[in-house]
Scaffold this active site. Sequence first.
Site, short mmCIF file in Angstrom:
data_model
loop_
_atom_site.label_atom_id
_atom_site.label_comp_id
_atom_site.label_asym_id
_atom_site.label_seq_id
_atom_site.Cartn_x
_atom_site.Cartn_y
_atom_site.Cartn_z
N CYS A 299 1.04 -0.89 -0.04
CA CYS A 299 0.36 -0.47 0.20
C CYS A 299 0.79 1.60 -0.18
O CYS A 299 1.77 1.60 -1.21
CB CYS A 299 -0.84 0.26 0.89
SG CYS A 299 -2.10 1.19 1.15
N ASP B 93 -9.09 -3.61 -7.45
CA ASP B 93 -8.31 -2.38 -6.84
C ASP B 93 -8.73 -1.02 -7.58
O ASP B 93 -8.78 -0.96 -9.06
CB ASP B 93 -7.28 -2.90 -6.92
CG ASP B 93 -6.75 -1.64 -5.51
OD1 ASP B 93 -7.01 -1.13 -5.39
OD2 ASP B 93 -5.44 -2.06 -4.80
N HIS C 279 -7.52 -4.29 -3.01
CA HIS C 279 -6.45 -3.69 -2.33
C HIS C 279 -6.14 -4.83 -0.94
O HIS C 279 -6.91 -4.94 -0.44
CB HIS C 279 -6.67 -2.24 -1.89
CG HIS C 279 -5.28 -1.45 -1.14
ND1 HIS C 279 -5.20 -1.00 -2.46
CD2 HIS C 279 -5.26 -1.11 -0.45
CE1 HIS C 279 -4.00 -0.03 -2.60
NE2 HIS C 279 -4.31 -0.26 -0.58
#
Length: 279
Positions: free
Chosen positions: A145, A208, A245
């Site tokens: 991330c 995502d 994600h």
Amino acid sequence: MPEADQVRPSPEGVPGAVTDRDAVRGENVTFAGAGDAPVNGYLATPATSPEGASRPAIVVIHEAGGLGEHIRDVTNRFANLGYTALGVDLYTREGGPPRMDDARALMERLFSIPDERTLSDLDGAAELLLARGDASGRLGCIGFCMGGRYTLLFACTSGRLDAAVDCWGGFIDKATLEERTTRERPTPPLELAGQLRCPLLAAIGAEDQNPSPELGEQLRERASSSPVGRSGREIKVDVYDGAGHAFFADYRPSYRPAPAAKLWAEIVPFFARHLGSPR
């Protein structure tokens, strides 16, 4: 925070799980970051190693949740493979991560940290690892991330790395939700991808949106135009079906066991190819 004799076994069934707590040594460390300010980290090494052996090393960069138990465990997993691994705490100056249940505060924290400071902190982490007596001189970096974004930025601006793994690094094409650049984030990492300086593996969930698979394709194209890409060295951007994600984060609802296992099966040989055998 775990001390040297308190390495915890991994959650059952996760990719690369550490099942023997005695196989890894873990310790809390501090190293010099930007402006020589102290930066906290978690250092993990194999508990046993042949006399005189040297090891490649890996910097592990946390997600927005900080250097918590999950990232420490991932750091242990790399040590269990035979690497020296360092999880960095990029929130050291802020006293820890922001509240994860306050989206606004979380974004404000992320956007307020200067890229220049972070790159200096990562350079300090690299210096710590490469200066060790058992260092082979080969260094990798992996981030998740926000850590994926910083991994990409580090790989495009520093000559320290021999391999980089960007796991769903968000905001690689803009600084914030509304702005392409800010004082803290002056150049989107995507715009630097043509300067990539080491082999790259990037992982993106098909579901995502930050980053999206389309953005991943832009990353692949730009990185392929870099000197690394033109030389034929490895650049790979994988899209994982059935995942969004943070699908590797086994403590979150976003965790997807099958894609996570597939990703680990890509990461391990990727690092072995470019860093050398850790044992």
